[in-house]
Each structure stands twice: as structure tokens, then as C-alpha cells.
Design an enzyme around this catalytic site. Structure first.
Site, PDB file in Angstrom:
ATOM      1  N   HIS A   1      41.264  46.332  41.273  1.00 11.27           N
ATOM      2  CA  HIS A   1      39.373  46.565  41.903  1.00 11.27           C
ATOM      3  C   HIS A   1      39.005  46.902  42.738  1.00 11.27           C
ATOM      4  O   HIS A   1      38.741  48.563  42.644  1.00 11.27           O
ATOM      5  CB  HIS A   1      38.250  45.513  41.453  1.00 11.27           C
ATOM      6  CG  HIS A   1      38.640  45.190  40.311  1.00 11.27           C
ATOM      7  ND1 HIS A   1      39.135  45.007  38.746  1.00 11.27           N
ATOM      8  CD2 HIS A   1      38.698  43.310  39.734  1.00 11.27           C
ATOM      9  CE1 HIS A   1      38.747  44.590  38.036  1.00 11.27           C
ATOM     10  NE2 HIS A   1      38.909  43.584  38.699  1.00 11.27           N
TER      11      HIS A   1
ATOM     12  N   ASP B   1      42.999  45.063  31.786  1.00  9.15           N
ATOM     13  CA  ASP B   1      42.300  44.007  32.336  1.00  9.15           C
ATOM     14  C   ASP B   1      41.232  42.598  31.668  1.00  9.15           C
ATOM     15  O   ASP B   1      42.507  41.830  30.711  1.00  9.15           O
ATOM     16  CB  ASP B   1      40.903  44.213  33.131  1.00  9.15           C
ATOM     17  CG  ASP B   1      40.382  43.044  34.431  1.00  9.15           C
ATOM     18  OD1 ASP B   1      41.063  42.093  34.637  1.00  9.15           O
ATOM     19  OD2 ASP B   1      39.295  43.178  35.399  1.00  9.15           O
TER      20      ASP B   1
HETATM   21  C1  NGQ Z   1      40.160  37.189  36.556  1.00 13.22           C
HETATM   22  N1  NGQ Z   1      38.451  38.352  35.760  1.00 13.22           N
HETATM   23  O1  NGQ Z   1      41.122  37.065  36.859  1.00 13.22           O
HETATM   24  O2  NGQ Z   1      40.237  37.403  35.100  1.00 13.22           O
HETATM   25  C2  NGQ Z   1      38.816  37.234  36.342  1.00 13.22           C
HETATM   26  C3  NGQ Z   1      37.943  36.099  36.865  1.00 13.22           C
HETATM   27  C4  NGQ Z   1      38.575  34.525  38.162  1.00 13.22           C
HETATM   28  C5  NGQ Z   1      38.441  39.763  37.005  1.00 13.22           C
HETATM   29  N2  NGQ Z   1      38.433  39.583  37.884  1.00 13.22           N
HETATM   30  C6  NGQ Z   1      38.548  34.824  37.207  1.00 13.22           C
HETATM   31  N3  NGQ Z   1      37.934  40.807  36.370  1.00 13.22           N
HETATM   32  O3  NGQ Z   1      37.638  35.191  38.545  1.00 13.22           O
HETATM   33  O4  NGQ Z   1      38.843  33.717  38.099  1.00 13.22           O
HETATM   34 ZN    ZN Z   2      42.154  41.048  36.593  1.00 14.00          ZN
END
Ligand code: NGQ
Ligand code: ZN
Length: 452
Positions: free
Chosen positions: A267, A318
Site C-alpha cells: 500500500h 489483496d
Molecule cells: C488484511 N486488509 O490484512 O487483510 C487487512 C485487514 C487487518 C488490508 N490491509 C486486516 N487491506 O488490518 O487486521
Molecule cells: Zn493486505
């Protein structure tokens, strides 16, 4: 043997290319050649891309979080829904969903994937008998579908910046540094039985899910890479880290982590100019996930500054809300046009936007996954995608416009064939195991969602 009317070699089109493949690699590459009996004939051949960031299980909730609830929906409310959803997943489901996702990725033109895997335990946090149970399920899905896997084992110890405790759905992610080292040992054992191009890397989830001390200790033990980490995706994340550590996340990483070509920063959406310049100089790749970043309301990456600073990038799907290579690259460019109110942004100098996006993502993706791919050349893995230049979306274009046509005017339906390390998994636009994988997923979807 593959014979292509046209192939992208060293950044240029060569006519009548003939490739010999042995043990997954390109061993002979001729141009101006003639096709021989038995050759697989294709139209236009490109290096297939690496998808550098995936959480495959999230595919199963695609389309379920697009309903506005009372109040204000955000990344953080989406995350709550995602945490609730993952509580229902069994190992069999995790494997079936991953197989679906990998089939879709191959059909979209990705030959490999960096699976950023943090779902480790049973609901409530009880470990499985084998620490790597769910990692092995991902590996099984990868070898069954033929996608090249870089498995990124995730360390996720805290629920938020400043050592907030894990709660709810997060308990399935929990590891201390100690239990993580056991996990990675078990993952490496499992990888020995996986296809030869399987790679295991490490992934501290984010600054908010680890601590500076654990990061330092982790890197002292397993420093080889690839090393992936989420960084600076949401403004609130930047604020929380700044409050806790006294600096913004990318600035903190530049000051405290040995960033170099082994690292992939996922990101990196919110960076100031100094962070952009410093991160580009470090040699780390940024992992951009434009479809998810748009879907979750993260904000647009600053691609113009990143390219001006000489930074490397790759793309990832993602959350897998939609798996489309052409759309991922298109969304990246369009996010830049909307941000800068300009056209044709993602080219540092001049030239085809499509080709620059594609080749940039090919090189950055290979670096991020530590995979010997990203170009059609002798000695590289045969990660290849063939597209049909006679398709209505492309047939009016000259060779230098074909990749622009693929990304901006066409869709993944112009893809005919995909090879991953020489494994010919997509033929006539369809993955060879598509029906069986879809059937299995339908059953899982039924059992997951009928009891709601
Ligand atoms: C993830 N999602 O790792 O899937 C995260 C959310 C979290 C993104 N960073 C989960 N887009 O932050 O615990
Ligand atoms: Zn991610």
C-alpha cells in the site's frame, strides 16, 4: 515448445518467436523462427505477471460488503465484517476458496501469487494439531491449480498500535515471536513437498500488529526475504503510529528497518515527499493494490512522485473483491489521472502507458516474490501469457498499442493461454481444472451461507 507470432522480449516486439522449455525454465529462445509440428501456437506472448499480494479467503465475501449501513462505512467497518466472516472458515473451505482464487488469477494472466497468509488457528484462537495446517491448505491449492506460490507467513501479534490486545476474529491470527518461529519451521517443512518454484517468505503484518522489538528480533533470525509488510494504508493508521512511535510509519521504517530489495511495502498509500524519496532510494518495492485500495476507500497512491523518484512497484489483488490483471493496472493509472487531473501519468518519461505499467509490474512483482520471472529470456521461469491480437478490442491496433488495448480497451477475455513455470494451466481462456474447482467452491459457498 511454444511458437508465438509476436513476443515481448527485452521491452520490444520480436516476430516469430520459438521457446523451448525444460524444468519450468526457458532454455532456448529463437526469433525469426519457423513453427514446427507439435508446437503450441499462440498469437502474442508476454511475460505473465506476479500478483504480489493476496488474502485468498477474502474472495468468499466479495460482493457482500457493498451495502451502506447506518452511519459511515469505512475500511474499519469493512474490517469488522471481514473478521466476523472468517470465524466460519474450516481448513477445507480455506483450501477450496484458495483454489477458486488461484484459478481466477491464472485465467486473468497472473502466473504466480504472494499469498500474505495470516489465518493460522481455529476460531477462538486454539491452534490446529499442525501449526501450519492452513498454510498447507494454501500450498495444496497452489499445487493443484499450478500457480507459482510465494507463501508469506504472517506475524500478527497485536490488535492495534501500542500493543493493543487481539480481540474477536483476530484471535485466529495470533502468534508470539516464539510460536511464529515454530510455524515458519513447519511451513518450510511443508514447502519441501511443494512444487520446485514454491518460495517461503516472512511478513510482519503491519507496524500496528507487531512491535519494534519483535521486528528487530524477527529480522535477526529470518532475514533472507522476501519480507512483506502493510504500511500506511489508512490515515488513521498513520495517525496511530505517529502517536505511538513519534513518526509516520514509512519514516519510522526508513529509520529503523534494514529496507532494501528484499522488502515489499504493501500500500504505502500515505507518504509525504521525504518518505517517497527515501523509500524509493531504499530499493524496496511498493505493492500497489489499486482495486482494493479503491474498494476500501484507502486513497490513491502518488504514482507520479514515486516514478520520478525512481521507485519500483508491483501489483496485487489483496482482498480479491475482483480478480482482473487488466483492471488492476487500469485502476492504477486511472487513480493517478483522477488524483493529478492529467492523462498518461504512469510513465516516467514518454511512451505507451500500458507497456510501462505492464513491464514495471513485471519487474517489481518478480523482485517482490523473489521469483525468477518477469521477462521472456533464457534462464527465466516460463511464466507466460498469450493474448489474441485478432480480438475485436485489439485488431485495429498496431503492435506498439497492443498492451494499451489490453489494459484500457479490452478485458481478460483476450487471454488465450497462461503458463506458470512451464505448466500450461490456461488453454482457450479457461483453466484446465476450472469446472472441478468451481463445483467444489459452489458446495463450500452453499454450506457457508445457507446457515446465515
Ligand atoms: C488484511 N486488509 O490484512 O487483510 C487487512 C485487514 C487487518 C488490508 N490491509 C486486516 N487491506 O488490518 O487486521
Ligand atoms: Zn493486505
Amino acid at each position: 515448445m511454444i511458437f508465438a507470432k509476436r513476443a515481448l522480449i527485452d521491452g520490444r516486439w520480436s516476430e516469430n518467436a520459438r521457446l523451448t522449455i525444460a524444468e519450468g525454465q526457458i532454455t532456448v529462445l529463437e526469433t525469426g523462427a519457423a513453427a514446427l509440428a507439435g508446437d503450441t501456437l499462440v498469437d502474442t506472448l508476454l511475460p505473465a505477471l506476479a500478483n504480489l499480494h493476496s488474502h485468498s479467503f477474502q474472495r468468499a465475501m466479495a460482493g457482500m460488503t457493498e451495502h451502506r449501513a447506518a452511519g459511515r462505512d469505512s475500511f474499519w467497518t469493512w474490517r469488522e465484517m471481514m473478521y466476523r466472516f472468517l470465524g466460519r472458515l474450516t481448513p477445507e473451505m480455506v483450501e477450496a476458496i484458495a483454489a477458486l482464487v488461484f484459478v481466477e488469477m491464472l485465467e486473468a494472466g497472473y502466473a504466480s501469487v504472494g499469498e500474505f497468509h495470516y489465518l493460522h488457528h481455529q476460531s477462538g484462537g486454539t491452534p490446529y494439531d499442525r501449526p501450519a495446517e492452513l498454510s498447507l491448505r494454501i500450498m495444496e491449492a497452489a499445487s493443484a491449480t499450478g500457480i507459482g506460490l510465494t507463501h508469506l507467513s504472517v506475524l500478527y501479534s497485536y490488535g492495534g498500535a501500542g500493543k493493543a490486545p487481539l480481540a474477536g476474529g483476530q484471535l485466529r491470527f495470533a502468534n508470539t515471536l516464539e510460536s511464529y518461529l515454530e510455524l515458519i519451521e513447519d511451513v518450510r517443512l511443508g514447502a519441501k513437498a511443494a512444487p520446485h518454484d514454491t518460495i517461503v517468505g516472512i511478513a510482519p503484518h503491519s507496524l500496528r500488529a507487531t512491535t519494534p522489538e519483535d521486528l528487530t528480533a524477527l529480522l535477526a533470525i529470518v532475514g533472507d526475504g522476501p519480507i512483506h509488510m502493510h504500511i500506511a494504508e489508512q490515515p488513521k493508521e498513520v495517525d496511530d503510529i505517529t502517536t505511538w512511535l513519534g513518526t509516520r510509519p514509512v519514516a519510522w521504517a526508513l529509520d529503523n528497518l534494514p529496507l532494501d530489495h528484499r522488502w515489499c511495502m504493501i500500500h504505502a498509500t500515505h507518504m509525504n515527499d521525504a518518505e517517497t524519496a527515501g523509500l524509493a532510494r531504499s530499493g524496496a518495492v511498493v505493492g500497489l493494490c489499486p482495486i482494493t485500495e479503491a474498494n476500501l476507500g484507502d486513497g490513491p497512491f502518488n504514482g507520479r512522485s514515486w516514478l520520478a523518484a525512481g521507485g519500483a512497484f508491483g501489483i496485487g489483488s489483496d482482498s480479491n473483491v475482483r480478480i482482473s490483471l487488466s483492471e488492476e493496472l487500469r485502476t492504477l493509472e486511472y487513480s493517478q489521472r483522477l488524483r493529478h487531473l492529467e492523462r498518461n501519468v504512469m510513465v516516467a518519461d514518454v511512451g505507451s502507458v500500458g507497456l510501462h505499467l505492464y513491464q514495471g509490474a513485471a519487474h517489481g512483482g518478480a523482485q517482490a516474490l523473489r521469483r525468477n520471472c518477469g521477462a521472456i529470456a533464457v534462464g527465466k521461469l516460463a511464466d507466460l501469457v498469450a493474448i489474441d491480437s485478432t480480438h475485436p478490442a485489439l485488431c485495429a491496433l498496431d503492435a506498439d498499442q497492443i498492451v494499451d488495448g489490453f489494459i484500457f480497451a479490452g478485458s481478460d477475455t483476450i487471454i488465450t493461454d497462461v503458463w506458470s513455470a512451464g505448466r500450461h494451466q490456461v488453454r482457450g481462456g479457461r483453466h484446465i481444472a476450472r469446472e472441478a474447482v468451481h463445483r467444489r467452491w459452489r458446495k463450500v459457498a452453499h454450506s457457508l451461507f445457507t446457515a446465515r
